[in-house]
Design an enzyme around this catalytic site. Structure first.
Site, PDB file in Angstrom:
ATOM      1  N   GLU A  38       0.865  -1.181   0.000  1.00 35.12           N
ATOM      2  CA  GLU A  38       0.000   0.000   0.000  1.00 35.12           C
ATOM      3  C   GLU A  38       0.893   1.219   0.000  1.00 35.12           C
ATOM      4  O   GLU A  38       1.976   1.186   0.581  1.00 35.12           O
ATOM      5  CB  GLU A  38      -0.863   0.027   1.268  1.00 35.12           C
ATOM      6  CG  GLU A  38      -1.940  -1.013   1.271  1.00 35.12           C
ATOM      7  CD  GLU A  38      -2.735  -0.993   2.576  1.00 35.12           C
ATOM      8  OE1 GLU A  38      -2.852   0.082   3.183  1.00 35.12           O
ATOM      9  OE2 GLU A  38      -3.221  -2.051   2.958  1.00 35.12           O
ATOM     10  N   LYS A  75       2.484   4.513   1.251  1.00 35.72           N
ATOM     11  CA  LYS A  75       2.647   5.065   2.596  1.00 35.72           C
ATOM     12  C   LYS A  75       2.350   6.553   2.510  1.00 35.72           C
ATOM     13  O   LYS A  75       3.138   7.334   1.998  1.00 35.72           O
ATOM     14  CB  LYS A  75       4.072   4.832   3.112  1.00 35.72           C
ATOM     15  CG  LYS A  75       4.252   5.311   4.543  1.00 35.72           C
ATOM     16  CD  LYS A  75       5.646   4.997   5.055  1.00 35.72           C
ATOM     17  CE  LYS A  75       5.751   5.233   6.548  1.00 35.72           C
ATOM     18  NZ  LYS A  75       5.380   6.584   6.963  1.00 35.72           N
ATOM     19  N   ARG A  94      -2.112   9.710  11.250  1.00 37.50           N
ATOM     20  CA  ARG A  94      -2.813   8.455  11.552  1.00 37.50           C
ATOM     21  C   ARG A  94      -4.028   8.737  12.426  1.00 37.50           C
ATOM     22  O   ARG A  94      -3.939   9.541  13.364  1.00 37.50           O
ATOM     23  CB  ARG A  94      -1.837   7.536  12.285  1.00 37.50           C
ATOM     24  CG  ARG A  94      -2.362   6.146  12.603  1.00 37.50           C
ATOM     25  CD  ARG A  94      -2.080   5.217  11.465  1.00 37.50           C
ATOM     26  NE  ARG A  94      -2.480   3.848  11.735  1.00 37.50           N
ATOM     27  CZ  ARG A  94      -1.658   2.891  12.135  1.00 37.50           C
ATOM     28  NH1 ARG A  94      -0.395   3.174  12.346  1.00 37.50           N
ATOM     29  NH2 ARG A  94      -2.082   1.658  12.305  1.00 37.50           N
ATOM     30  N   ARG A 126      -2.763   8.940  17.152  1.00 32.79           N
ATOM     31  CA  ARG A 126      -1.815   7.874  17.528  1.00 32.79           C
ATOM     32  C   ARG A 126      -1.603   7.764  19.023  1.00 32.79           C
ATOM     33  O   ARG A 126      -1.372   6.701  19.548  1.00 32.79           O
ATOM     34  CB  ARG A 126      -0.452   8.237  16.933  1.00 32.79           C
ATOM     35  CG  ARG A 126      -0.036   7.475  15.753  1.00 32.79           C
ATOM     36  CD  ARG A 126       1.388   7.889  15.447  1.00 32.79           C
ATOM     37  NE  ARG A 126       2.259   7.015  16.201  1.00 32.79           N
ATOM     38  CZ  ARG A 126       3.080   6.137  15.641  1.00 32.79           C
ATOM     39  NH1 ARG A 126       3.155   6.058  14.341  1.00 32.79           N
ATOM     40  NH2 ARG A 126       3.839   5.365  16.367  1.00 32.79           N
ATOM     41  N   ARG A 168       4.836  -3.651  17.174  1.00 26.22           N
ATOM     42  CA  ARG A 168       5.606  -3.360  15.969  1.00 26.22           C
ATOM     43  C   ARG A 168       6.159  -4.696  15.504  1.00 26.22           C
ATOM     44  O   ARG A 168       7.284  -5.052  15.783  1.00 26.22           O
ATOM     45  CB  ARG A 168       6.739  -2.385  16.296  1.00 26.22           C
ATOM     46  CG  ARG A 168       7.326  -1.695  15.088  1.00 26.22           C
ATOM     47  CD  ARG A 168       8.487  -0.823  15.494  1.00 26.22           C
ATOM     48  NE  ARG A 168       8.094   0.363  16.227  1.00 26.22           N
ATOM     49  CZ  ARG A 168       7.577   1.461  15.673  1.00 26.22           C
ATOM     50  NH1 ARG A 168       7.410   1.509  14.383  1.00 26.22           N
ATOM     51  NH2 ARG A 168       7.251   2.490  16.419  1.00 26.22           N
TER      52      ARG A 168
END
Ligand code: AMP
Length: 589
Positions: free
Chosen positions: A239, A241, A246, A261, A413
């Site tokens: 996708e 970036k 966000r 975020r 992450r």
């Protein structure tokens, strides 16, 4: 609280993870249910749960005022102690021991009292009022208890015990499967609530609660296309970036909220998106990126920045920088308005995306304020490099490479998502020290020393120093901030509260004994401030090690592919590229 402080000390003194877990489990099991949530949250180095929007708002200076008043010492004595320990908790304990602070153990505060004091500090406005609540609390603490209180309060200054360790301890304490505890932890975003669910054996009841933001899934940096395909392949999803903000969108009936975020409600700042979502025939939770877009053209991040942090944007700004919501994930969905929302997190991305694509969204093309992220797939390193170059040509930062089989893992992450950006790698670092600059920067704090997180040893380790690549206005604002948040001074160099995150670009990672991390960066430059990130979001030493390995062979190909795009940007797509090139040019050398 004294028992908590002693336990924290014993855990810190043990290096073996199994022993840490054992000590924690025994302690957590022994607690009264009224104390369990507080103890668990404090063990992660936080005064409030992670998804709790509250913060005590205590800076170093305010804490120092209260501590100084209790110990009867001046700021300088505390600074000296801090310089010896590099830890405010240890410094406070040392100072209190030396002045012979020994209050009657009968008045030592309980966990509940400490928690209530933190809530009162949060509600108090202004540093003086906050210090006036902290001072009597500390006065009741013996040195060791005070050390615990200050360690929790300075949670943003140091990294507390990792959440994963507390979750492992909860699983052991109450004999529950670790995966069940982790899943509940991801959904609640509150280790205290998770602790109670584990204790009462109702972990499965943890669900998605509308208007309680979930932590965001994060991406690990990666540069080497072959390595990415090897890790996530054979077929990966790519996708674009987007260089936006966000945001998590929650909707029930006509109530719509957007969360940033850092899990704050930012709905009032983006009324066009909130309005556009209100009438939609579904309830649910979306993950996506807010992007500035006018007449179908994406605006550069600098334009969007004008909207960042604006609580009530004026009509001119709304007209100047209209915002759209680019959705890329679905975390929960109800079949209709008012129906219960089921979490979709555990389902593979493939399925979540299919559901997302089938939902009614007022798309930009049809005059709406929504879009779906651009999605393609790649089956080889060459295809991935091509997709990267194309994303850059569309003015985007790079790619998000996603494993179509991966679940949505809030706050982690992992390797389900990898980010591939810019020609050269960047890492997010925490500024730990600053110095006044040279030449035209002689009056401002423009040279930053920065660090990454060493998760194994729960500390920050320095990796480099760079002259700021920020604008003069940003440097001036940051200079004021650093002056207010200086912990100690050593000639030109100031140790500052490690809370500012910067994105650092570099050419190569080298092994080096010059910095505590054991690594150094060649030609480091500050690409931009990351006010959207906290110190706990900074990259880790493990990531640096991986990038060090990855950036060795094969990396040139990616760099060359991207360099071609930068050298000959297609007409009409130069704005953000040019901006980045200018930034890099200004800070090189
Ligand atoms: P970074 O901010 O450099 O850590 O990169 C990760 C960020 O990229 C995420 O937090 C998102 O804000 C952003 N992003 C942009 N486009 C996407 C996308 N298609 N999927 C996921 N994240 C994205």
């Amino acid at each position: 609280m004294r028992r908590w402080s002693e336990l924290a000390e014993r855990v810190a003194a043990t290096t073996r993870t199994s022993e840490k877990t054992g000590l924690l489990a025994e302690y957590l099991r022994s607690l009264d249910p009224a104390d369990l949530p507080t103890a668990a949250v404090f063990l992660t180095g936080r005064a409030f749960a992670e998804t709790d929007q509250r913060a005590t708002g205590l800076g170093w200076a305010t804490m120092a005022t209260a501590i100084g008043a209790v110990a009867g010492v001046d700021r300088e004595t505390l600074r000296e102690a801090y310089d010896r320990f590099s830890d405010l908790g240890l410094a406070v304990e040392d100072v209190l021991v030396r002045v012979g602070h020994e209050p009657d153990p009968a008045i030592s505060p309980t966990l509940r009292e400490v928690s209530a004091a933190f809530e009162a500090i949060e509600r108090a406005s202004g540093p003086a009022a906050k210090a006036e609540i902290l001072r009597p609390l500390l006065a009741r603490c013996d040195p060791r208890t005070a050390r615990g209180v200050v360690k929790v309060l300075s949670g943003d200054l140091r990294i507390g015990l990792r959440e994963g360790l507390v979750e492992a301890a909860l699983a052991k304490a109450f004999d529950r499967p670790i995966d069940d505890v982790k899943r509940a932890g991801m959904l609640t975003g509150d280790v205290g609530r998770t602790a109670l669910l584990a204790r009462d054996d109702v972990l499965a009841s943890a669900g998605l609660t509308l208007f309680h933001p979930l932590k965001f899934m994060l991406a690990s940096p990666a540069e080497n296309a072959e390595e990415i395909v090897r890790r996530l392949g054979p077929l990966v999803w790519v996708e674009d970036k987007y260089d936006g903000i966000r945001a998590q969108l929650h909707k029930r009936d006509d109530v719509v909220r957007l969360y940033s975020r850092d899990l704050h409600d930012v709905s009032a700042g983006y009324p066009e998106v909130v309005e556009a979502a209100r009438a939609l025939p579904w309830d649910g939770v979306l993950d996506g990126e807010l992007l500035g877009m006018r007449d179908g053209v994406v605006l550069p991040f600098v334009a969007l920045q004008a909207r960042l942090g604006r609580k009530k944007p004026p009509p001119e700004l709304l007209a100047d920088v209209p915002v759209v919501y680019v959705a890329f994930d679905l975390l929960g969905l109800g079949p209709g308005r008012g129906a219960p929302v089921q979490p979709t997190l555990d389902r593979p991305l493939e399925e979540r995306r299919r559901l997302l694509a089938s939902m009614e969204l007022p798309l930009v093309g049809a005059g709406g304020a929504f879009a779906l992220s651009r999605l393609a797939s790649a089956g080889s390193a060459e295809a991935l490099e091509m997709a990267f170059a194309e994303a850059r040509a569309r003015r985007n930062e790079g790619l998000l490479v996603k494993d179509p089989r991966s679940p949505y893992t809030p706050g982690r992450r992992g390797y389900g998502w990898l980010k591939m950006k810019k020609a050269l790698a960047t890492i997010d670092c925490v500024v730990v020290g600053v110095e006044v600059g040279h030449g035209k920067r002689h009056g401002v704090l423009s040279d930053y020393t920065f660090a990454v997180r060493d998760e194994t040893n729960d500390r920050l380790v320095t990796i480099g120093k760079a002259y700021s690549g920020l604008t003069d206005a940003e440097i001036a604002a940051m200079t004021r901030w650093f002056e207010d948040h200086t912990i100690s001074r050593h000639g030109r160099y100031r140790v500052v509260e490690p809370t500012v995150v910067v994105e650092v670009a570099f050419d190569v990672i080298l092994r080096s004994a010059r910095h505590k991390s054991g690594f150094a960066l060649r030609f480091p430059r500050i690409a931009r401030l990351r006010p959207d990130k906290a110190a706990s979001d900074a990259d880790t030493l493990a990531t640096v090690e991986r990038l060090f390995e990855e950036l060795q062979p094969g990396a040139e190909r990616l760099v060359t592919a991207a360099a071609r795009v930068s050298a000959a940007p297609p007409v009409g797509t130069t704005a953000s590229l040019a901006l980045k090139v200018r930034r890099a040019a200004r800070t090189d050398g």
